[in-house]
Design a protein around this motif. Sequence first.
Motif, PDB file in Angstrom:
ATOM      1  N   UNK A  41       2.665  16.066 -15.597  1.00  0.00           N
ATOM      2  CA  UNK A  41       1.187  16.510 -15.046  1.00  0.00           C
ATOM      3  C   UNK A  41       0.586  17.611 -15.969  1.00  0.00           C
ATOM      4  N   UNK A  42       1.624  18.099 -17.132  1.00  0.00           N
ATOM      5  CA  UNK A  42       1.352  19.256 -17.957  1.00  0.00           C
ATOM      6  C   UNK A  42       0.746  20.349 -17.229  1.00  0.00           C
ATOM      7  N   UNK A  43       1.319  20.743 -15.848  1.00  0.00           N
ATOM      8  CA  UNK A  43       1.011  21.932 -15.252  1.00  0.00           C
ATOM      9  C   UNK A  43       2.054  22.914 -15.476  1.00  0.00           C
ATOM     10  N   UNK A  44       3.231  22.623 -16.159  1.00  0.00           N
ATOM     11  CA  UNK A  44       4.377  23.329 -16.442  1.00  0.00           C
ATOM     12  C   UNK A  44       5.057  23.058 -17.638  1.00  0.00           C
ATOM     13  N   UNK A  45       5.621  23.956 -18.352  1.00  0.00           N
ATOM     14  CA  UNK A  45       6.443  23.693 -19.500  1.00  0.00           C
ATOM     15  C   UNK A  45       7.894  23.449 -18.849  1.00  0.00           C
ATOM     16  N   UNK A  46       8.492  22.502 -19.660  1.00  0.00           N
ATOM     17  CA  UNK A  46      10.030  22.206 -19.126  1.00  0.00           C
ATOM     18  C   UNK A  46      10.646  23.360 -18.833  1.00  0.00           C
ATOM     19  N   UNK A  47      10.528  24.361 -19.873  1.00  0.00           N
ATOM     20  CA  UNK A  47      11.408  25.849 -19.330  1.00  0.00           C
ATOM     21  C   UNK A  47      11.037  26.288 -17.909  1.00  0.00           C
ATOM     22  N   UNK A  48       9.909  26.280 -17.666  1.00  0.00           N
ATOM     23  CA  UNK A  48       9.373  26.800 -16.449  1.00  0.00           C
ATOM     24  C   UNK A  48       9.896  25.929 -15.337  1.00  0.00           C
ATOM     25  N   UNK A  49      10.305  24.751 -15.587  1.00  0.00           N
ATOM     26  CA  UNK A  49      10.884  23.747 -14.520  1.00  0.00           C
ATOM     27  C   UNK A  49      12.564  24.226 -14.461  1.00  0.00           C
ATOM     28  N   UNK A  50      13.098  24.185 -15.439  1.00  0.00           N
ATOM     29  CA  UNK A  50      14.659  24.599 -15.505  1.00  0.00           C
ATOM     30  C   UNK A  50      14.790  25.991 -14.793  1.00  0.00           C
ATOM     31  N   UNK A  51      13.884  26.905 -15.190  1.00  0.00           N
ATOM     32  CA  UNK A  51      14.104  28.297 -14.981  1.00  0.00           C
ATOM     33  C   UNK A  51      13.679  28.447 -13.214  1.00  0.00           C
ATOM     34  N   UNK A  52      12.754  27.343 -12.741  1.00  0.00           N
ATOM     35  CA  UNK A  52      12.618  27.448 -11.456  1.00  0.00           C
ATOM     36  C   UNK A  52      13.867  26.673 -10.690  1.00  0.00           C
ATOM     37  N   UNK A  53      14.244  25.917 -11.048  1.00  0.00           N
ATOM     38  CA  UNK A  53      15.552  25.072 -10.565  1.00  0.00           C
ATOM     39  C   UNK A  53      16.605  26.204 -10.528  1.00  0.00           C
ATOM     40  N   UNK A  54      16.660  27.020 -11.681  1.00  0.00           N
ATOM     41  CA  UNK A  54      17.922  27.921 -11.619  1.00  0.00           C
ATOM     42  C   UNK A  54      17.830  29.072 -10.602  1.00  0.00           C
ATOM     43  N   UNK A  55      16.374  29.575 -10.467  1.00  0.00           N
ATOM     44  CA  UNK A  55      15.960  30.575  -9.522  1.00  0.00           C
ATOM     45  C   UNK A  55      16.154  30.110  -8.266  1.00  0.00           C
ATOM     46  N   UNK A  56      15.656  28.939  -7.964  1.00  0.00           N
ATOM     47  CA  UNK A  56      15.833  28.401  -6.655  1.00  0.00           C
ATOM     48  C   UNK A  56      16.945  28.373  -6.058  1.00  0.00           C
ATOM     49  N   UNK A  57      17.814  27.521  -7.024  1.00  0.00           N
ATOM     50  CA  UNK A  57      19.276  27.475  -6.272  1.00  0.00           C
ATOM     51  C   UNK A  57      20.064  28.810  -6.112  1.00  0.00           C
ATOM     52  N   UNK A  58      19.785  29.724  -7.048  1.00  0.00           N
ATOM     53  CA  UNK A  58      20.576  31.029  -6.976  1.00  0.00           C
ATOM     54  C   UNK A  58      20.007  31.579  -5.338  1.00  0.00           C
ATOM     55  N   UNK A  59      18.740  31.391  -5.056  1.00  0.00           N
ATOM     56  CA  UNK A  59      18.191  31.987  -3.926  1.00  0.00           C
ATOM     57  C   UNK A  59      19.033  31.217  -2.806  1.00  0.00           C
ATOM     58  N   UNK A  60      19.135  30.025  -2.956  1.00  0.00           N
ATOM     59  CA  UNK A  60      19.709  29.461  -1.814  1.00  0.00           C
ATOM     60  C   UNK A  60      21.243  30.004  -1.444  1.00  0.00           C
ATOM     61  N   UNK A  61      21.995  29.909  -2.711  1.00  0.00           N
ATOM     62  CA  UNK A  61      23.432  30.642  -2.511  1.00  0.00           C
ATOM     63  C   UNK A  61      23.434  32.144  -2.155  1.00  0.00           C
ATOM     64  N   UNK A  62      22.438  32.922  -2.528  1.00  0.00           N
ATOM     65  CA  UNK A  62      22.390  34.235  -2.157  1.00  0.00           C
ATOM     66  C   UNK A  62      22.076  34.359  -0.698  1.00  0.00           C
ATOM     67  N   UNK A  63      20.957  33.683  -0.322  1.00  0.00           N
ATOM     68  CA  UNK A  63      20.383  33.697   1.200  1.00  0.00           C
ATOM     69  C   UNK A  63      21.462  33.087   1.940  1.00  0.00           C
ATOM     70  N   UNK A  64      21.968  31.896   1.762  1.00  0.00           N
ATOM     71  CA  UNK A  64      22.855  31.317   2.973  1.00  0.00           C
ATOM     72  C   UNK A  64      24.287  32.271   2.908  1.00  0.00           C
ATOM     73  N   UNK A  65      24.678  32.901   1.710  1.00  0.00           N
ATOM     74  CA  UNK A  65      25.815  33.424   1.729  1.00  0.00           C
ATOM     75  C   UNK A  65      25.736  34.710   2.527  1.00  0.00           C
ATOM     76  N   UNK A  66      24.451  35.428   2.352  1.00  0.00           N
ATOM     77  CA  UNK A  66      24.090  36.781   3.159  1.00  0.00           C
ATOM     78  C   UNK A  66      24.194  36.502   4.542  1.00  0.00           C
ATOM     79  N   UNK A  67      23.416  35.362   5.190  1.00  0.00           N
ATOM     80  CA  UNK A  67      23.494  35.075   6.118  1.00  0.00           C
ATOM     81  C   UNK A  67      24.798  34.672   6.993  1.00  0.00           C
ATOM     82  N   UNK A  68      25.459  34.043   6.269  1.00  0.00           N
ATOM     83  CA  UNK A  68      26.676  33.635   6.930  1.00  0.00           C
ATOM     84  C   UNK A  68      27.793  34.742   7.092  1.00  0.00           C
TER      85      UNK A  68
END
Length: 237
Positions: A190-217
Amino acid sequence: MVRRFYRRLVAASALFTVELLIVWGLFLVCIVAFLYISSEVMEGGNIKFDEAAFGFAKDISNPALSQFIKIVTFFASRQFLTPAALLLVAYFLFIRKHRWYSLKVPVVALGSISLNLVLKFFFDRERPGNQLVESSGLSFPSGHSMVAASFYGLLIYLVWHNVKDKTLRNMLIALLVIFVFLIGFSRIYLRVHYATDVVAGFAAGFLWVVIGIGTLRRIERVTKKEVAPVVEEETPA
């Protein structure tokens, strides 16, 4: 009896080791990917990966695919994820009765959104031109991709720990992973983001999942207030 117990112990240890290796591997890959891409973005200028991704999306574009892409991208929108997260919280509060799971949902979702806003403000990257749908705000990292990685990453975690049938579990996880990547691709298409935006979004999102779940556990273990999925009946005094 002893042999059966030993086999179960070995199987549990092996599963824990595999899970730990996957989590740490994902964590390291995400850190390296985000740091590398963010450094490229900070330098400015055209990035060949972005241009190649836009070129590929243009080559395969057609009306039917465009309509499908718009449906896919909706599943990472605020209009869908807000009620979906609330329903998931209600499920773990009132049906499954696992309060720690119900806490993980808002921590992962709200934390991901907040972190995305901070990162967008810091990098201050403008969106690409010639968008196929109207979209406002800054570009890096992609909010849809980051929130999708966080929310559906949490669903992957829940499926991994709660679906007993191995075939069904693996199939659901594979479908969720594919769906996350489709959401990311939809933002490029849809040309609303660059591919680098998307890959960085994936990286930051998965990082947050690991950190958030790990901290709560860890908090769950330290406070010893885990609420079991099945509430035990009180025994009479």
